[in-house]
Design a protein around this motif. Structure first.
Motif, PDB file in Angstrom:
ATOM      1  N   PHE A  91      -2.585   1.356   7.227  1.00  0.00           N
ATOM      2  CA  PHE A  91      -2.610   2.805   7.380  1.00  0.00           C
ATOM      3  C   PHE A  91      -1.715   3.234   8.538  1.00  0.00           C
ATOM      4  O   PHE A  91      -0.893   4.136   8.397  1.00  0.00           O
ATOM      5  N   GLU A  92      -1.867   2.571   9.669  1.00  0.00           N
ATOM      6  CA  GLU A  92      -1.052   2.943  10.833  1.00  0.00           C
ATOM      7  C   GLU A  92       0.426   2.644  10.599  1.00  0.00           C
ATOM      8  O   GLU A  92       1.288   3.466  10.925  1.00  0.00           O
ATOM      9  N   GLU A  93       0.749   1.479  10.020  1.00  0.00           N
ATOM     10  CA  GLU A  93       2.154   1.133   9.771  1.00  0.00           C
ATOM     11  C   GLU A  93       2.822   2.125   8.831  1.00  0.00           C
ATOM     12  O   GLU A  93       3.988   2.458   9.005  1.00  0.00           O
ATOM     13  N   GLU A  94       2.094   2.608   7.829  1.00  0.00           N
ATOM     14  CA  GLU A  94       2.692   3.444   6.795  1.00  0.00           C
ATOM     15  C   GLU A  94       2.606   4.942   7.076  1.00  0.00           C
ATOM     16  O   GLU A  94       3.325   5.711   6.437  1.00  0.00           O
ATOM     17  N   THR A  95       1.726   5.344   8.006  1.00  0.00           N
ATOM     18  CA  THR A  95       1.586   6.784   8.280  1.00  0.00           C
ATOM     19  C   THR A  95       1.930   7.176   9.713  1.00  0.00           C
ATOM     20  O   THR A  95       2.235   8.336   9.963  1.00  0.00           O
ATOM     21  N   GLY A  96       1.820   6.244  10.645  1.00  0.00           N
ATOM     22  CA  GLY A  96       1.982   6.572  12.059  1.00  0.00           C
ATOM     23  C   GLY A  96       0.686   7.036  12.702  1.00  0.00           C
ATOM     24  O   GLY A  96       0.654   7.344  13.885  1.00  0.00           O
ATOM     25  N   TRP A  97      -0.389   7.103  11.930  1.00  0.00           N
ATOM     26  CA  TRP A  97      -1.699   7.523  12.427  1.00  0.00           C
ATOM     27  C   TRP A  97      -2.608   6.301  12.539  1.00  0.00           C
ATOM     28  O   TRP A  97      -2.659   5.476  11.624  1.00  0.00           O
ATOM     29  N   ARG A  98      -3.353   6.198  13.643  1.00  0.00           N
ATOM     30  CA  ARG A  98      -4.327   5.116  13.822  1.00  0.00           C
ATOM     31  C   ARG A  98      -5.695   5.645  13.402  1.00  0.00           C
ATOM     32  O   ARG A  98      -6.220   6.579  14.008  1.00  0.00           O
ATOM     33  N   PRO A  99      -6.293   5.033  12.374  1.00  0.00           N
ATOM     34  CA  PRO A  99      -7.592   5.527  11.906  1.00  0.00           C
ATOM     35  C   PRO A  99      -8.722   5.115  12.831  1.00  0.00           C
ATOM     36  O   PRO A  99      -8.629   4.119  13.550  1.00  0.00           O
ATOM     37  N   GLY A 100      -9.808   5.906  12.767  1.00  0.00           N
ATOM     38  CA  GLY A 100     -11.037   5.536  13.451  1.00  0.00           C
ATOM     39  C   GLY A 100     -11.690   4.388  12.700  1.00  0.00           C
ATOM     40  O   GLY A 100     -11.064   3.773  11.821  1.00  0.00           O
ATOM     41  N   PRO A 101     -12.936   4.086  13.007  1.00  0.00           N
ATOM     42  CA  PRO A 101     -13.627   2.986  12.327  1.00  0.00           C
ATOM     43  C   PRO A 101     -13.559   3.149  10.805  1.00  0.00           C
ATOM     44  O   PRO A 101     -13.800   4.231  10.274  1.00  0.00           O
ATOM     45  N   MET A 102     -13.213   2.057  10.146  1.00  0.00           N
ATOM     46  CA  MET A 102     -13.057   2.072   8.689  1.00  0.00           C
ATOM     47  C   MET A 102     -14.384   1.721   8.024  1.00  0.00           C
ATOM     48  O   MET A 102     -15.074   0.797   8.445  1.00  0.00           O
ATOM     49  N   ARG A 103     -14.707   2.495   6.973  1.00  0.00           N
ATOM     50  CA  ARG A 103     -15.917   2.255   6.195  1.00  0.00           C
ATOM     51  C   ARG A 103     -15.510   1.935   4.760  1.00  0.00           C
ATOM     52  O   ARG A 103     -14.617   2.582   4.203  1.00  0.00           O
ATOM     53  N   LEU A 104     -16.198   0.962   4.182  1.00  0.00           N
ATOM     54  CA  LEU A 104     -15.909   0.603   2.799  1.00  0.00           C
ATOM     55  C   LEU A 104     -16.316   1.750   1.880  1.00  0.00           C
ATOM     56  O   LEU A 104     -17.454   2.225   1.934  1.00  0.00           O
ATOM     57  N   LEU A 105     -15.370   2.208   1.076  1.00  0.00           N
ATOM     58  CA  LEU A 105     -15.637   3.266   0.092  1.00  0.00           C
ATOM     59  C   LEU A 105     -15.963   2.646  -1.258  1.00  0.00           C
ATOM     60  O   LEU A 105     -16.946   2.995  -1.899  1.00  0.00           O
ATOM     61  N   LEU A 106     -15.122   1.713  -1.705  1.00  0.00           N
ATOM     62  CA  LEU A 106     -15.359   1.044  -2.979  1.00  0.00           C
ATOM     63  C   LEU A 106     -14.494  -0.202  -3.104  1.00  0.00           C
ATOM     64  O   LEU A 106     -13.516  -0.373  -2.383  1.00  0.00           O
ATOM     65  N   ALA A 107     -14.892  -1.045  -4.013  1.00  0.00           N
ATOM     66  CA  ALA A 107     -14.126  -2.244  -4.350  1.00  0.00           C
ATOM     67  C   ALA A 107     -13.870  -2.189  -5.849  1.00  0.00           C
ATOM     68  O   ALA A 107     -14.793  -1.944  -6.627  1.00  0.00           O
ATOM     69  N   ILE A 108     -12.605  -2.360  -6.220  1.00  0.00           N
ATOM     70  CA  ILE A 108     -12.252  -2.277  -7.635  1.00  0.00           C
ATOM     71  C   ILE A 108     -11.298  -3.399  -8.020  1.00  0.00           C
ATOM     72  O   ILE A 108     -10.577  -3.938  -7.183  1.00  0.00           O
ATOM     73  N   ASP A 109     -11.318  -3.739  -9.289  1.00  0.00           N
ATOM     74  CA  ASP A 109     -10.378  -4.676  -9.891  1.00  0.00           C
ATOM     75  C   ASP A 109      -9.634  -3.897 -10.966  1.00  0.00           C
ATOM     76  O   ASP A 109     -10.131  -3.753 -12.083  1.00  0.00           O
ATOM     77  N   PRO A 110      -8.435  -3.348 -10.652  1.00  0.00           N
ATOM     78  CA  PRO A 110      -7.775  -2.441 -11.590  1.00  0.00           C
ATOM     79  C   PRO A 110      -7.300  -3.071 -12.895  1.00  0.00           C
ATOM     80  O   PRO A 110      -7.111  -2.357 -13.866  1.00  0.00           O
ATOM     81  N   MET A 111      -7.124  -4.388 -12.948  1.00  0.00           N
ATOM     82  CA  MET A 111      -6.653  -5.019 -14.188  1.00  0.00           C
ATOM     83  C   MET A 111      -7.403  -6.335 -14.426  1.00  0.00           C
ATOM     84  O   MET A 111      -6.794  -7.408 -14.461  1.00  0.00           O
ATOM     85  N   PRO A 112      -8.727  -6.295 -14.606  1.00  0.00           N
ATOM     86  CA  PRO A 112      -9.496  -7.535 -14.678  1.00  0.00           C
ATOM     87  C   PRO A 112      -9.225  -8.379 -15.921  1.00  0.00           C
ATOM     88  O   PRO A 112      -9.603  -9.545 -15.955  1.00  0.00           O
ATOM     89  N   GLY A 113      -8.560  -7.830 -16.911  1.00  0.00           N
ATOM     90  CA  GLY A 113      -8.257  -8.597 -18.114  1.00  0.00           C
ATOM     91  C   GLY A 113      -7.078  -9.535 -17.945  1.00  0.00           C
ATOM     92  O   GLY A 113      -6.873 -10.417 -18.776  1.00  0.00           O
ATOM     93  N   ILE A 114      -6.316  -9.374 -16.859  1.00  0.00           N
ATOM     94  CA  ILE A 114      -5.129 -10.210 -16.689  1.00  0.00           C
ATOM     95  C   ILE A 114      -4.890 -10.631 -15.240  1.00  0.00           C
ATOM     96  O   ILE A 114      -4.157 -11.566 -14.973  1.00  0.00           O
ATOM     97  N   SER A 115      -5.544  -9.950 -14.284  1.00  0.00           N
ATOM     98  CA  SER A 115      -5.188 -10.154 -12.886  1.00  0.00           C
ATOM     99  C   SER A 115      -6.402 -10.261 -11.980  1.00  0.00           C
ATOM    100  O   SER A 115      -7.432  -9.629 -12.226  1.00  0.00           O
ATOM    101  N   THR A 116      -6.236 -11.020 -10.887  1.00  0.00           N
ATOM    102  CA  THR A 116      -7.260 -11.096  -9.848  1.00  0.00           C
ATOM    103  C   THR A 116      -6.930 -10.132  -8.718  1.00  0.00           C
ATOM    104  O   THR A 116      -7.241 -10.384  -7.571  1.00  0.00           O
ATOM    105  N   SER A 117      -6.326  -9.014  -9.030  1.00  0.00           N
ATOM    106  CA  SER A 117      -5.934  -8.013  -8.036  1.00  0.00           C
ATOM    107  C   SER A 117      -7.164  -7.252  -7.569  1.00  0.00           C
ATOM    108  O   SER A 117      -7.505  -6.200  -8.090  1.00  0.00           O
ATOM    109  N   HIS A 118      -7.854  -7.821  -6.561  1.00  0.00           N
ATOM    110  CA  HIS A 118      -9.089  -7.223  -6.052  1.00  0.00           C
ATOM    111  C   HIS A 118      -8.744  -6.270  -4.917  1.00  0.00           C
ATOM    112  O   HIS A 118      -8.125  -6.674  -3.935  1.00  0.00           O
TER     113      HIS A 118
END
Length: 178
Positions: A91-118
């Motif tokens: 987030f900081e590298e790509e925006t220049g902004w340093r975020p506060g404490p990060m909270r998990l929003l969700l975990a998804i597997d966008p292509m579970p039929g072919i990929s382990t892209s978690h």
């Protein structure tokens, strides 16, 4: 219970980012088929939603799909790296902004039929601008605070194409604007 059985894999291509395997899969009826499996490092994704219920988004072009769209800062996690730390770093590298404490929003597997892209998506409710031009300013042409109220419209117009951004922004829209 009928399940597909992975009886083994052989690697057909590998580099530091991706491994492409062919799996010998046995179907519930006993037939076999070769199935492509794309193995990727876990991805950490981040956004910040400010007090005005705006999310900081990136407007960028993806050469692979030849499309422009709004995305969330993201990147691969290093070996053994805490995904929340990776999300904040990206987030900081790509925006220049340093975020506060990060909270998990969700975990998804966008292509579970072919990929382990978690993908693990994190968010914070505040950030501090550290630099006007981000370290990785080549990642996007602009960065904007976009009202969550506009999220459904942006998605309907096809301006948010990334599966992790669609899921995260809809979840934040629901949680913050209900």
């Amino acid at each position: 219970m009928s399940v597909w059985q992975n009886l083994g894999e052989r690697t057909v291509y590998e580099n530091r980012w991706v491994k492409v395997n062919m799996a010998d899969v046995e179907l519930p009826d006993g037939r076999h088929l070769d199935h492509t499996v794309i193995r990727l490092r876990p991805v950490a994704v981040a956004t910040v939603v400010n007090e005005a219920d705006e999310a900081l988004l990136l407007w960028r072009h993806r050469f692979i799909t030849e499309a422009w769209g709004w995305e969330l800062p993201s990147g691969g996690t290093g070996e053994g790296e805490d995904p929340a730390v990776a999300a904040a770093r990206e987030f900081e590298e790509e925006t220049g902004w340093r975020p506060g404490p990060m909270r998990l929003l969700l975990a998804i597997d966008p292509m579970p039929g072919i990929s382990t892209s978690h993908h693990r998506v994190y968010w914070s409710d505040h950030a501090e601008q550290m630099r006007a031009v981000p370290e990785d300013d080549f990642e996007s042409t602009r960065r904007e605070w976009v009202p969550l109220a506009k999220v459904p419209e942006l998605i309907a117009r096809g301006e948010v194409k990334s599966a992790n951004a669609v899921a995260a922004l809809l979840m934040l829209h629901h949680l913050r604007l209900r």
